[in-house]
Design an enzyme around this catalytic site. Sequence first.
Site, PDB file in Angstrom:
ATOM      1  N   ASP A 117      32.456  40.265  32.878  1.00 49.62           N
ATOM      2  CA  ASP A 117      33.799  40.612  33.255  1.00 49.62           C
ATOM      3  C   ASP A 117      34.266  41.975  32.659  1.00 49.62           C
ATOM      4  O   ASP A 117      33.288  42.801  32.212  1.00 49.62           O
ATOM      5  CB  ASP A 117      34.746  39.434  32.906  1.00 49.62           C
ATOM      6  N   HIS A 162      41.521  41.275  33.063  1.00 48.58           N
ATOM      7  CA  HIS A 162      40.892  40.290  34.004  1.00 48.58           C
ATOM      8  C   HIS A 162      39.984  39.386  33.221  1.00 48.58           C
ATOM      9  O   HIS A 162      40.309  38.213  33.430  1.00 48.58           O
ATOM     10  CB  HIS A 162      40.165  41.285  35.024  1.00 48.58           C
ATOM     11  N   SER A 337      39.019  34.872  41.740  1.00 52.01           N
ATOM     12  CA  SER A 337      38.675  35.156  40.333  1.00 52.01           C
ATOM     13  C   SER A 337      39.398  34.105  39.521  1.00 52.01           C
ATOM     14  O   SER A 337      38.531  33.939  38.444  1.00 52.01           O
ATOM     15  CB  SER A 337      39.102  36.626  39.921  1.00 52.01           C
TER      16      SER A 337
END
Length: 466
Positions: A117, A162, A337
Amino acid sequence: DWKTRGEFVYNTLRSHAETSQQGLRRMLQNNGVSFHPLNIINAIIVQGGNLELVNNLAARTDVAQIIANRAIQIEDPIESPTAIPEPIGWNITMVEAPSVWSQYGVTGEGIVVSEIDTGTQWDHPALIHQYRGWDGTTADHNYNWYDPYGQSPDAPSDAHGHGTHVMGTMVGKEGDVEQIGMAPGAKWIACKGGDNVSGYLLTDELLQCTEWILAPTDLQGNNPEPSLRPNVVNNSWGGGQEDYWFTGVVDAWTAAGIFTMFSIGNAGPECSTASSPGDNWNIFSAGASDSNDQIASFSSRGPTLVIGNLKPDITAPGAGIRSSLPTDRYGTYSGTSMASPHVAGAIALLWSSNPELIGHINLSRWILQQSAVPKTTAEACGGDLPTAVPNNTWGWGRLDIYAAVTLARTGGITPDWLSVNPLAGEIAPGTSQDVILNFHPSLDMSGDYSAILWIIADDPLNSDVR
Protein backbone atom coordinates in the site's frame (compact mmCIF):
# COMPACT_ATOMS: atom_id res chain seq x y z
CA ASP A 1 5.68 -27.15 7.45
CA TRP A 2 5.57 -23.39 7.00
CA LYS A 3 9.35 -22.96 6.76
CA THR A 4 9.94 -25.85 4.35
CA ARG A 5 6.99 -24.94 2.14
CA GLY A 6 8.16 -21.35 1.74
CA GLU A 7 11.73 -22.35 1.00
CA PHE A 8 10.63 -24.91 -1.57
CA VAL A 9 8.44 -22.44 -3.47
CA TYR A 10 11.02 -19.66 -3.36
CA ASN A 11 13.96 -21.86 -4.35
CA THR A 12 12.00 -23.52 -7.15
CA LEU A 13 11.00 -20.17 -8.62
CA ARG A 14 14.52 -18.74 -8.23
CA SER A 15 16.15 -21.77 -9.83
CA HIS A 16 13.80 -21.64 -12.81
CA ALA A 17 14.32 -17.90 -13.28
CA GLU A 18 18.10 -18.12 -13.05
CA THR A 19 18.22 -20.95 -15.57
CA SER A 20 15.80 -19.55 -18.13
CA GLN A 21 17.00 -15.93 -17.86
CA GLN A 22 20.71 -16.60 -18.43
CA GLY A 23 20.79 -15.61 -22.08
CA LEU A 24 18.68 -12.51 -21.60
CA ARG A 25 20.68 -11.34 -18.61
CA ARG A 26 23.89 -11.79 -20.59
CA MET A 27 22.52 -9.72 -23.46
CA LEU A 28 21.49 -6.89 -21.12
CA GLN A 29 24.90 -6.93 -19.44
CA ASN A 30 26.67 -6.78 -22.81
CA ASN A 31 24.54 -3.76 -23.73
CA GLY A 32 25.37 -2.01 -20.47
CA VAL A 33 21.71 -1.89 -19.45
CA SER A 34 20.69 -1.88 -15.82
CA PHE A 35 18.16 -4.54 -14.88
CA HIS A 36 16.52 -6.22 -11.90
CA PRO A 37 15.65 -9.92 -12.26
CA LEU A 38 12.50 -11.25 -10.62
CA ASN A 39 11.85 -14.72 -9.28
CA ILE A 40 8.20 -14.60 -8.24
CA ILE A 41 7.27 -14.36 -11.90
CA ASN A 42 9.78 -15.22 -14.60
CA ALA A 43 10.52 -11.62 -15.55
CA ILE A 44 13.23 -8.98 -15.67
CA ILE A 45 12.74 -5.29 -14.92
CA VAL A 46 14.84 -3.42 -17.49
CA GLN A 47 15.85 0.12 -16.58
CA GLY A 48 16.92 2.21 -19.52
CA GLY A 49 17.61 1.31 -23.13
CA ASN A 50 16.22 2.55 -26.44
CA LEU A 51 14.02 1.47 -29.33
CA GLU A 52 16.76 -0.72 -30.77
CA LEU A 53 17.01 -2.61 -27.49
CA VAL A 54 13.22 -3.07 -27.37
CA ASN A 55 13.22 -4.46 -30.91
CA ASN A 56 16.10 -6.80 -30.10
CA LEU A 57 14.28 -8.02 -27.00
CA ALA A 58 11.07 -8.57 -28.95
CA ALA A 59 12.94 -10.68 -31.49
CA ARG A 60 14.21 -13.13 -28.88
CA THR A 61 12.49 -16.50 -28.60
CA ASP A 62 12.90 -16.50 -24.82
CA VAL A 63 10.96 -13.24 -24.41
CA ALA A 64 7.20 -13.80 -24.30
CA GLN A 65 6.04 -10.29 -23.47
CA ILE A 66 7.28 -6.73 -23.00
CA ILE A 67 5.24 -4.50 -20.69
CA ALA A 68 5.82 -0.86 -19.78
CA ASN A 69 6.16 0.26 -16.18
CA ARG A 70 2.62 1.50 -15.63
CA ALA A 71 1.16 3.83 -13.03
CA ILE A 72 -1.87 2.70 -11.04
CA GLN A 73 -3.78 5.47 -9.34
CA ILE A 74 -4.28 5.23 -5.62
CA GLU A 75 -8.00 5.73 -5.35
CA ASP A 76 -8.53 8.61 -2.97
CA PRO A 77 -10.79 7.28 -0.24
CA ILE A 78 -14.09 9.05 0.25
CA GLU A 79 -13.54 10.84 3.55
CA SER A 80 -16.48 11.40 5.86
CA PRO A 81 -16.72 13.55 9.00
CA THR A 82 -14.74 11.96 11.78
CA ALA A 83 -16.94 9.55 13.65
CA ILE A 84 -17.26 9.60 17.41
CA PRO A 85 -14.95 6.95 18.85
CA GLU A 86 -16.69 3.74 19.85
CA PRO A 87 -15.22 1.11 22.18
CA ILE A 88 -15.56 -1.22 19.20
CA GLY A 89 -16.28 0.05 15.68
CA TRP A 90 -19.75 -0.71 14.28
CA ASN A 91 -18.10 -2.38 11.31
CA ILE A 92 -16.09 -4.75 13.50
CA THR A 93 -19.22 -5.61 15.45
CA MET A 94 -21.30 -6.19 12.31
CA VAL A 95 -19.02 -8.96 11.07
CA GLU A 96 -19.01 -10.55 14.55
CA ALA A 97 -15.28 -10.28 15.29
CA PRO A 98 -15.93 -9.46 18.99
CA SER A 99 -17.82 -12.75 19.31
CA VAL A 100 -14.71 -14.59 18.13
CA TRP A 101 -12.59 -12.67 20.66
CA SER A 102 -14.90 -13.34 23.60
CA GLN A 103 -16.30 -16.81 22.92
CA TYR A 104 -13.22 -18.44 21.40
CA GLY A 105 -10.52 -16.34 23.07
CA VAL A 106 -8.88 -15.65 19.71
CA THR A 107 -7.67 -12.26 18.45
CA GLY A 108 -5.22 -13.36 15.74
CA GLU A 109 -2.33 -14.66 17.79
CA GLY A 110 0.36 -16.45 15.79
CA ILE A 111 -0.65 -14.94 12.45
CA VAL A 112 1.23 -12.28 10.47
CA VAL A 113 -0.69 -10.00 8.12
CA SER A 114 0.84 -7.65 5.56
CA GLU A 115 -0.06 -5.04 3.00
CA ILE A 116 1.26 -3.55 -0.21
CA ASP A 117 0.00 0.00 0.00
CA THR A 118 1.11 3.61 0.41
CA GLY A 119 3.03 2.72 3.55
CA THR A 120 2.25 2.49 7.25
CA GLN A 121 2.98 4.67 10.26
CA TRP A 122 4.60 1.93 12.31
CA ASP A 123 4.52 3.75 15.66
CA HIS A 124 0.87 4.82 15.51
CA PRO A 125 -0.61 4.11 18.97
CA ALA A 126 -3.08 1.67 17.41
CA LEU A 127 -0.41 -0.20 15.43
CA ILE A 128 2.93 -0.15 17.25
CA HIS A 129 2.25 -3.07 19.58
CA GLN A 130 1.18 -5.26 16.65
CA TYR A 131 4.21 -4.41 14.52
CA ARG A 132 6.48 -7.46 14.21
CA GLY A 133 9.54 -5.23 14.31
CA TRP A 134 8.73 -3.83 17.77
CA ASP A 135 9.65 -5.77 20.90
CA GLY A 136 8.22 -3.24 23.34
CA THR A 137 11.52 -1.39 23.75
CA THR A 138 13.37 -1.19 20.44
CA ALA A 139 12.49 -1.49 16.76
CA ASP A 140 14.14 -3.69 14.14
CA HIS A 141 12.74 -2.97 10.69
CA ASN A 142 14.76 -5.63 8.86
CA TYR A 143 12.43 -8.26 7.37
CA ASN A 144 9.43 -6.21 8.51
CA TRP A 145 9.50 -3.29 6.09
CA TYR A 146 10.75 -2.65 2.58
CA ASP A 147 10.63 0.43 0.35
CA PRO A 148 11.64 -0.29 -3.27
CA TYR A 149 11.45 3.45 -4.02
CA GLY A 150 14.11 4.28 -1.43
CA GLN A 151 11.98 7.15 -0.10
CA SER A 152 11.68 5.76 3.41
CA PRO A 153 14.34 3.06 3.45
CA ASP A 154 15.02 2.83 7.18
CA ALA A 155 11.57 2.66 8.80
CA PRO A 156 7.91 2.34 7.79
CA SER A 157 6.15 5.60 7.00
CA ASP A 158 3.06 6.74 5.11
CA ALA A 159 2.90 10.05 3.26
CA HIS A 160 -0.61 9.40 1.95
CA GLY A 161 -2.59 7.84 4.79
CA HIS A 162 -4.31 5.07 2.82
CA GLY A 163 -2.05 2.26 4.01
CA THR A 164 -2.18 3.29 7.67
CA HIS A 165 -5.99 3.29 7.52
CA VAL A 166 -6.08 -0.14 5.87
CA MET A 167 -3.66 -1.63 8.39
CA GLY A 168 -5.74 -0.29 11.26
CA THR A 169 -8.76 -2.21 10.02
CA MET A 170 -6.74 -5.42 9.99
CA VAL A 171 -5.06 -5.21 13.40
CA GLY A 172 -5.58 -1.78 15.01
CA LYS A 173 -6.21 -1.35 18.73
CA GLU A 174 -5.34 1.41 21.18
CA GLY A 175 -6.31 0.28 24.65
CA ASP A 176 -10.05 -0.10 25.15
CA VAL A 177 -10.88 3.20 23.45
CA GLU A 178 -10.03 2.53 19.81
CA GLN A 179 -10.65 -1.11 18.88
CA ILE A 180 -10.66 -0.56 15.14
CA GLY A 181 -9.11 -3.81 13.92
CA MET A 182 -10.38 -7.30 13.16
CA ALA A 183 -7.40 -9.19 14.59
CA PRO A 184 -5.59 -7.02 17.15
CA GLY A 185 -3.61 -10.03 18.37
CA ALA A 186 -1.93 -10.58 15.01
CA LYS A 187 1.38 -9.06 13.92
CA TRP A 188 1.96 -6.99 10.78
CA ILE A 189 4.66 -6.17 8.23
CA ALA A 190 4.43 -4.01 5.09
CA CYS A 191 5.97 -3.08 1.75
CA LYS A 192 5.66 0.40 0.27
CA GLY A 193 3.92 0.12 -3.08
CA GLY A 194 3.18 3.83 -3.58
CA ASP A 195 5.46 6.54 -4.94
CA ASN A 196 5.49 9.73 -2.87
CA VAL A 197 6.58 11.81 -5.87
CA SER A 198 4.02 10.82 -8.50
CA GLY A 199 1.34 9.73 -6.06
CA TYR A 200 0.87 6.49 -8.00
CA LEU A 201 1.57 2.81 -7.49
CA LEU A 202 4.13 1.78 -10.11
CA THR A 203 4.04 -1.77 -11.42
CA ASP A 204 7.82 -2.29 -11.29
CA GLU A 205 7.94 -1.44 -7.61
CA LEU A 206 4.74 -3.38 -6.94
CA LEU A 207 6.42 -6.48 -8.38
CA GLN A 208 9.45 -5.91 -6.17
CA CYS A 209 7.06 -5.74 -3.21
CA THR A 210 5.42 -9.01 -4.24
CA GLU A 211 8.78 -10.76 -4.22
CA TRP A 212 9.55 -9.28 -0.81
CA ILE A 213 6.24 -10.63 0.52
CA LEU A 214 7.23 -14.11 -0.71
CA ALA A 215 10.65 -13.86 0.95
CA PRO A 216 11.20 -10.78 3.17
CA THR A 217 14.66 -9.25 3.14
CA ASP A 218 16.69 -6.85 5.20
CA LEU A 219 16.25 -3.11 4.63
CA GLN A 220 18.75 -3.18 1.75
CA GLY A 221 16.77 -5.85 -0.08
CA ASN A 222 19.33 -8.57 0.60
CA ASN A 223 19.35 -11.97 2.33
CA PRO A 224 15.79 -13.13 1.56
CA GLU A 225 14.17 -15.35 4.17
CA PRO A 226 11.01 -17.18 3.01
CA SER A 227 10.24 -18.45 6.50
CA LEU A 228 9.49 -14.86 7.55
CA ARG A 229 6.81 -14.37 4.91
CA PRO A 230 3.36 -13.27 6.16
CA ASN A 231 0.32 -15.50 6.26
CA VAL A 232 -1.97 -12.90 4.66
CA VAL A 233 -1.38 -10.02 2.24
CA ASN A 234 -3.95 -7.30 1.63
CA ASN A 235 -4.01 -5.27 -1.58
CA SER A 236 -6.46 -2.37 -1.49
CA TRP A 237 -5.68 -1.10 -4.98
CA GLY A 238 -6.31 -1.80 -8.64
CA GLY A 239 -6.90 -0.33 -12.06
CA GLY A 240 -8.24 -1.33 -15.45
CA GLN A 241 -10.27 -4.44 -16.19
CA GLU A 242 -9.49 -8.00 -17.26
CA ASP A 243 -5.77 -7.28 -16.88
CA TYR A 244 -3.94 -10.47 -15.89
CA TRP A 245 -0.44 -9.19 -15.19
CA PHE A 246 -0.75 -10.19 -11.51
CA THR A 247 -2.01 -13.77 -11.84
CA GLY A 248 1.45 -15.36 -11.68
CA VAL A 249 2.20 -13.49 -8.46
CA VAL A 250 -0.95 -14.80 -6.81
CA ASP A 251 -0.20 -18.35 -7.98
CA ALA A 252 3.22 -18.11 -6.31
CA TRP A 253 1.80 -16.64 -3.11
CA THR A 254 -0.87 -19.34 -3.04
CA ALA A 255 1.72 -22.08 -3.55
CA ALA A 256 3.57 -20.68 -0.55
CA GLY A 257 0.38 -20.65 1.53
CA ILE A 258 -0.13 -16.88 1.59
CA PHE A 259 -3.79 -15.78 1.50
CA THR A 260 -4.21 -12.95 -1.04
CA MET A 261 -6.96 -10.35 -0.56
CA PHE A 262 -7.97 -7.60 -3.02
CA SER A 263 -10.55 -4.82 -3.19
CA ILE A 264 -12.92 -4.99 -6.17
CA GLY A 265 -13.01 -1.26 -7.02
CA ASN A 266 -15.18 1.82 -6.55
CA ALA A 267 -16.86 2.14 -9.97
CA GLY A 268 -20.38 1.00 -8.97
CA PRO A 269 -23.31 0.83 -9.11
CA GLU A 270 -23.10 -0.13 -12.78
CA CYS A 271 -22.68 -3.80 -13.66
CA SER A 272 -19.38 -5.25 -14.93
CA THR A 273 -17.27 -2.58 -13.25
CA ALA A 274 -15.02 -4.95 -11.27
CA SER A 275 -11.39 -3.82 -11.56
CA SER A 276 -8.09 -5.66 -11.90
CA PRO A 277 -6.38 -7.47 -10.30
CA GLY A 278 -9.42 -8.10 -8.11
CA ASP A 279 -11.43 -9.32 -11.11
CA ASN A 280 -8.93 -12.09 -11.90
CA TRP A 281 -10.14 -15.69 -11.59
CA ASN A 282 -7.54 -16.75 -9.02
CA ILE A 283 -8.02 -13.77 -6.67
CA PHE A 284 -10.43 -13.39 -3.74
CA SER A 285 -11.89 -9.88 -3.71
CA ALA A 286 -14.27 -7.84 -1.59
CA GLY A 287 -17.14 -5.47 -2.29
CA ALA A 288 -18.30 -2.87 0.23
CA SER A 289 -21.42 -2.57 2.40
CA ASP A 290 -22.61 0.20 4.73
CA SER A 291 -23.73 0.58 8.34
CA ASN A 292 -27.29 -0.35 7.37
CA ASP A 293 -26.03 -3.68 6.00
CA GLN A 294 -26.82 -2.56 2.46
CA ILE A 295 -24.52 -2.64 -0.54
CA ALA A 296 -22.52 0.58 -0.99
CA SER A 297 -23.46 2.38 -4.20
CA PHE A 298 -19.80 2.87 -5.15
CA SER A 299 -18.91 -0.82 -4.77
CA SER A 300 -17.98 -2.28 -8.17
CA ARG A 301 -20.22 -5.03 -9.50
CA GLY A 302 -19.62 -8.11 -11.59
CA PRO A 303 -19.60 -10.06 -13.73
CA THR A 304 -16.08 -9.50 -15.01
CA LEU A 305 -16.08 -7.50 -18.22
CA VAL A 306 -14.83 -10.08 -20.74
CA ILE A 307 -14.79 -13.56 -19.22
CA GLY A 308 -17.96 -13.03 -17.19
CA ASN A 309 -16.81 -14.52 -13.88
CA LEU A 310 -18.79 -13.79 -10.75
CA LYS A 311 -17.39 -10.92 -8.69
CA PRO A 312 -17.00 -9.84 -5.95
CA ASP A 313 -16.38 -13.02 -3.98
CA ILE A 314 -17.64 -11.60 -0.68
CA THR A 315 -18.69 -8.26 0.81
CA ALA A 316 -17.60 -6.50 4.00
CA PRO A 317 -18.17 -3.08 5.57
CA GLY A 318 -16.52 -0.36 3.53
CA ALA A 319 -18.59 2.82 3.93
CA GLY A 320 -17.83 5.18 6.81
CA ILE A 321 -15.01 3.12 8.35
CA ARG A 322 -13.09 4.71 11.21
CA SER A 323 -9.45 3.70 11.41
CA SER A 324 -5.92 4.95 12.02
CA LEU A 325 -4.25 7.77 10.05
CA PRO A 326 -0.70 9.19 10.08
CA THR A 327 0.42 11.54 12.87
CA ASP A 328 -1.43 9.46 15.45
CA ARG A 329 -4.85 10.48 14.13
CA TYR A 330 -8.06 8.64 13.30
CA GLY A 331 -10.40 9.28 10.41
CA THR A 332 -13.38 7.88 8.54
CA TYR A 333 -12.90 6.64 4.96
CA SER A 334 -15.15 4.86 2.48
CA GLY A 335 -14.22 2.54 -0.38
CA THR A 336 -13.76 -1.11 -1.18
CA SER A 337 -10.19 -0.43 -0.01
CA MET A 338 -11.74 -0.33 3.45
CA ALA A 339 -13.72 -3.56 2.90
CA SER A 340 -10.83 -5.77 1.83
CA PRO A 341 -8.83 -5.52 5.11
CA HIS A 342 -11.89 -6.73 7.03
CA VAL A 343 -11.62 -10.01 5.13
CA ALA A 344 -7.82 -10.14 5.48
CA GLY A 345 -8.21 -9.66 9.23
CA ALA A 346 -10.94 -12.30 9.25
CA ILE A 347 -8.50 -14.83 7.79
CA ALA A 348 -6.10 -13.99 10.62
CA LEU A 349 -8.85 -14.86 13.12
CA LEU A 350 -9.85 -18.01 11.21
CA TRP A 351 -6.29 -19.33 10.99
CA SER A 352 -5.44 -18.35 14.56
CA SER A 353 -8.48 -20.26 15.77
CA ASN A 354 -7.91 -23.21 13.43
CA PRO A 355 -4.15 -23.56 12.77
CA GLU A 356 -4.71 -26.64 10.61
CA LEU A 357 -6.18 -24.27 8.00
CA ILE A 358 -2.98 -22.21 7.68
CA GLY A 359 -1.91 -22.25 4.05
CA HIS A 360 -5.10 -23.94 2.82
CA ILE A 361 -6.24 -21.10 0.57
CA ASN A 362 -9.15 -22.61 -1.35
CA LEU A 363 -10.63 -24.29 1.70
CA SER A 364 -10.40 -21.05 3.68
CA ARG A 365 -12.13 -19.15 0.88
CA TRP A 366 -14.87 -21.77 0.82
CA ILE A 367 -15.43 -21.43 4.57
CA LEU A 368 -15.83 -17.65 4.26
CA GLN A 369 -18.26 -18.10 1.38
CA GLN A 370 -20.38 -20.75 3.07
CA SER A 371 -20.59 -18.84 6.34
CA ALA A 372 -21.34 -15.40 4.86
CA VAL A 373 -24.72 -13.80 5.53
CA PRO A 374 -26.65 -14.47 2.29
CA LYS A 375 -27.63 -11.30 0.45
CA THR A 376 -29.89 -11.00 -2.58
CA THR A 377 -30.41 -8.12 -5.00
CA ALA A 378 -32.70 -6.93 -7.74
CA GLU A 379 -29.85 -5.38 -9.74
CA ALA A 380 -29.71 -8.39 -12.11
CA CYS A 381 -26.05 -7.93 -13.02
CA GLY A 382 -25.03 -10.79 -15.27
CA GLY A 383 -28.61 -12.01 -15.33
CA ASP A 384 -28.77 -12.61 -11.57
CA LEU A 385 -32.21 -13.60 -10.36
CA PRO A 386 -33.64 -11.74 -7.33
CA THR A 387 -33.12 -14.89 -5.23
CA ALA A 388 -29.63 -15.72 -6.48
CA VAL A 389 -26.85 -16.39 -3.96
CA PRO A 390 -24.08 -15.84 -4.89
CA ASN A 391 -24.67 -12.83 -7.12
CA ASN A 392 -22.64 -10.13 -8.85
CA THR A 393 -23.52 -7.46 -6.31
CA TRP A 394 -22.73 -9.17 -2.98
CA GLY A 395 -20.80 -12.25 -4.04
CA TRP A 396 -21.59 -14.98 -1.52
CA GLY A 397 -22.86 -12.43 0.98
CA ARG A 398 -21.65 -10.23 3.82
CA LEU A 399 -18.72 -11.47 5.92
CA ASP A 400 -19.53 -13.19 9.23
CA ILE A 401 -16.28 -14.28 10.82
CA TYR A 402 -17.89 -15.80 13.93
CA ALA A 403 -19.93 -18.13 11.71
CA ALA A 404 -16.76 -18.95 9.73
CA VAL A 405 -14.71 -19.80 12.81
CA THR A 406 -17.59 -21.83 14.23
CA LEU A 407 -17.99 -23.75 10.99
CA ALA A 408 -14.27 -24.50 10.90
CA ARG A 409 -14.19 -25.62 14.54
CA THR A 410 -17.31 -27.77 14.50
CA GLY A 411 -17.97 -28.69 10.90
CA GLY A 412 -15.61 -31.66 10.54
CA ILE A 413 -14.05 -30.05 7.47
CA THR A 414 -11.43 -32.74 6.92
CA PRO A 415 -12.98 -36.00 8.16
CA ASP A 416 -10.52 -38.77 8.98
CA TRP A 417 -12.97 -41.43 7.77
CA LEU A 418 -12.86 -40.33 4.13
CA SER A 419 -10.04 -40.03 1.61
CA VAL A 420 -10.06 -38.90 -2.01
CA ASN A 421 -7.88 -40.11 -4.89
CA PRO A 422 -6.66 -38.21 -6.81
CA LEU A 423 -6.63 -34.98 -4.83
CA ALA A 424 -5.65 -33.00 -7.93
CA GLY A 425 -4.82 -33.52 -11.55
CA GLU A 426 -5.17 -32.39 -15.13
CA ILE A 427 -8.06 -33.47 -17.32
CA ALA A 428 -7.50 -33.04 -21.05
CA PRO A 429 -10.33 -31.55 -23.13
CA GLY A 430 -12.91 -34.17 -24.09
CA THR A 431 -11.74 -36.68 -21.50
CA SER A 432 -13.01 -37.69 -18.07
CA GLN A 433 -11.49 -38.55 -14.72
CA ASP A 434 -12.73 -40.96 -12.07
CA VAL A 435 -12.46 -39.66 -8.51
CA ILE A 436 -12.33 -42.51 -6.01
CA LEU A 437 -13.76 -42.03 -2.52
CA ASN A 438 -12.44 -44.40 0.13
CA PHE A 439 -14.35 -44.70 3.38
CA HIS A 440 -12.50 -45.66 6.55
CA PRO A 441 -15.05 -46.00 9.34
CA SER A 442 -13.74 -46.61 12.81
CA LEU A 443 -15.26 -49.17 15.17
CA ASP A 444 -16.72 -46.50 17.44
CA MET A 445 -18.62 -44.69 14.67
CA SER A 446 -22.40 -44.92 14.73
CA GLY A 447 -25.25 -43.03 13.18
CA ASP A 448 -25.21 -41.06 9.93
CA TYR A 449 -22.18 -39.13 8.65
CA SER A 450 -22.03 -36.66 5.79
CA ALA A 451 -19.31 -34.70 4.01
CA ILE A 452 -19.08 -32.33 1.07
CA LEU A 453 -16.62 -33.18 -1.68
CA TRP A 454 -15.54 -29.81 -3.05
CA ILE A 455 -14.20 -29.89 -6.61
CA ILE A 456 -12.54 -26.82 -8.07
CA ALA A 457 -11.06 -26.14 -11.49
CA ASP A 458 -8.57 -23.47 -12.51
CA ASP A 459 -9.73 -22.99 -16.11
CA PRO A 460 -10.49 -19.23 -16.30
CA LEU A 461 -12.92 -19.74 -19.20
CA ASN A 462 -14.84 -22.59 -17.63
CA SER A 463 -14.59 -23.07 -13.91
CA ASP A 464 -17.57 -25.43 -13.76
CA VAL A 465 -16.96 -29.09 -13.13
CA ARG A 466 -19.61 -31.34 -14.64
